[in-house]
Motif scaffolding. Structure first.
Motif, PDB file in Angstrom:
ATOM      1  N   GLN A  87      -2.636   0.771  -4.110  1.00  0.00           N
ATOM      2  CA  GLN A  87      -2.445  -0.525  -3.465  1.00  0.00           C
ATOM      3  C   GLN A  87      -2.362  -1.608  -4.545  1.00  0.00           C
ATOM      4  OE1 GLN A  87      -5.634  -2.624  -1.025  1.00  0.00           O
ATOM      5  NE2 GLN A  87      -4.274  -1.933   0.620  1.00  0.00           N
ATOM      6  N   TYR A 117       1.101   5.316   0.574  1.00  0.00           N
ATOM      7  CA  TYR A 117       0.459   6.460   1.216  1.00  0.00           C
ATOM      8  C   TYR A 117       1.210   7.727   0.835  1.00  0.00           C
ATOM      9  CZ  TYR A 117      -1.980   3.113   4.228  1.00  0.00           C
ATOM     10  OH  TYR A 117      -2.765   2.091   4.707  1.00  0.00           O
ATOM     11  N   ARG A 118       0.472   8.812   0.646  1.00  0.00           N
ATOM     12  CA  ARG A 118       1.057  10.121   0.400  1.00  0.00           C
ATOM     13  C   ARG A 118       0.425  11.108   1.362  1.00  0.00           C
ATOM     14  NH1 ARG A 118       0.380  11.440  -5.319  1.00  0.00           N
ATOM     15  NH2 ARG A 118      -1.739  12.097  -4.751  1.00  0.00           N
ATOM     16  N   ALA A 152      -4.235   2.143   8.528  1.00  0.00           N
ATOM     17  CA  ALA A 152      -4.347   3.455   7.884  1.00  0.00           C
ATOM     18  C   ALA A 152      -4.382   4.572   8.921  1.00  0.00           C
ATOM     19  CB  ALA A 152      -5.593   3.496   7.003  1.00  0.00           C
ATOM     20  N   THR A 204       0.842  -1.191   0.000  1.00  0.00           N
ATOM     21  CA  THR A 204       0.000   0.000   0.000  1.00  0.00           C
ATOM     22  C   THR A 204       0.879   1.243   0.000  1.00  0.00           C
ATOM     23  OG1 THR A 204      -1.665  -1.200   1.277  1.00  0.00           O
ATOM     24  CG2 THR A 204      -1.888   1.200   1.157  1.00  0.00           C
ATOM     25  N   VAL A 225      -2.263   9.639   3.529  1.00  0.00           N
ATOM     26  CA  VAL A 225      -3.501   9.162   2.912  1.00  0.00           C
ATOM     27  C   VAL A 225      -3.166   8.114   1.853  1.00  0.00           C
ATOM     28  CG1 VAL A 225      -5.558   9.811   1.607  1.00  0.00           C
ATOM     29  CG2 VAL A 225      -4.624  11.372   3.328  1.00  0.00           C
ATOM     30  N   GLN A 226      -3.901   7.000   1.855  1.00  0.00           N
ATOM     31  CA  GLN A 226      -3.661   5.948   0.874  1.00  0.00           C
ATOM     32  C   GLN A 226      -3.961   6.444  -0.533  1.00  0.00           C
ATOM     33  OE1 GLN A 226      -5.405   2.060   1.661  1.00  0.00           O
ATOM     34  NE2 GLN A 226      -5.665   1.703  -0.535  1.00  0.00           N
ATOM     35  N   ALA A 274      -1.740   7.671   9.298  1.00  0.00           N
ATOM     36  CA  ALA A 274      -2.211   9.058   9.294  1.00  0.00           C
ATOM     37  C   ALA A 274      -1.702   9.811  10.515  1.00  0.00           C
ATOM     38  CB  ALA A 274      -3.738   9.087   9.254  1.00  0.00           C
TER      39      ALA A 274
END
Length: 228
Positions: A16, A8-9, A61, A6, A12-13, A65
């Protein structure tokens, strides 16, 4: 998680895929790089790496975050109308998860008429604290001269509900967060301390002057208590 990869940036995902390599497949290497493969056939990371951590589990997640947000300050915008001030004021930067207190100070002869937090009205207070700040907020207040009780009790005028009033009288019972005064016209009025501490000299049978907002239940949310 397993062989699910997965991306994330900014916490936030954004992507995937299911891969063929799980974390426990990594073994000792002689070429240890971040953002670059062990083979020249693979592209380089087109970006910057400002942190690198290894965990013994797949983070959720929410955990990712929180990791991102922990380094991002939030902004609380505080403003005050005419005849008063707030400290600190303007756009105030607050560390993620920290607390921030704002103090509203009416000018001499004024009281706080209204206060809004995130555009929602609250009972006016002189000090307001945002706890565990994880998002941007706003806080504001307006000020007005109190309505003085010249020749009648505050409780007899229905038009005063929601307005800043100034009453006086002797303190009768004191009960934790509130007390009662017998105003100058013989009417008992309940006053909520509203976060204020008892001023020096405050006691039963002492004469006090209270400035605050008159609630619909005919109690006063104190903003200032003076002992005479």
């Amino acid at each position: 998680s397993g062989i699910t990869n997965t991306l994330y940036r900014n916490g936030v995902q954004v992507g995937q895929i299911t891969g063929t390599l799980s974390p426990n497949s990594l073994t000792s290497t002689t070429i240890n790089r971040i953002g670059d493969s062990q083979t020249s056939a693979h592209p380089h990371l087109d970006g910057l790496v400002d942190d690198f951590r290894i965990y013994n589990k797949a983070l959720t997640a929410a955990e990712i975050a929180n990791l991102y947000n922990a380094g991002v300050a939030k902004t609380i915008t505080a403003s005050a109308g005419a005849n008063g001030s707030v400290t600190p004021s303007g756009a105030v930067s607050v560390n993620y998860g920290a607390n921030q207190t704002f103090t509203f100070s009416p000018s001499a002869g004024y009281g706080i008429l209204s206060m809004n937090v995130d555009s929602a009205p609250i009972i006016p207070v002189t000090n307001y604290t945002f706890n565990n700040v994880i998002a941007d907020h706003t806080i504001s207040a307006t000020f007005v001269k109190p309505v003085g009780m010249n020749n009648k009790s505050a409780l007899t005028d229905a038009n005063l509900v929601g307005k800043v009033v100034k009453v006086w009288g002797k303190v009768t019972p004191v009960d934790g967060t509130k007390f009662t005064i017998s105003d100058g016209y013989g009417t008992p009025i309940t006053v909520n301390f509203n976060g204020l501490t008892q001023p020096s000299g405050f006691a039963v049978d002492k004469t006090v002057v209270v400035t605050g907002v008159l609630s619909a239940d005919k109690t006063i949310q104190a903003q200032k208590i003076e002992v005479f």
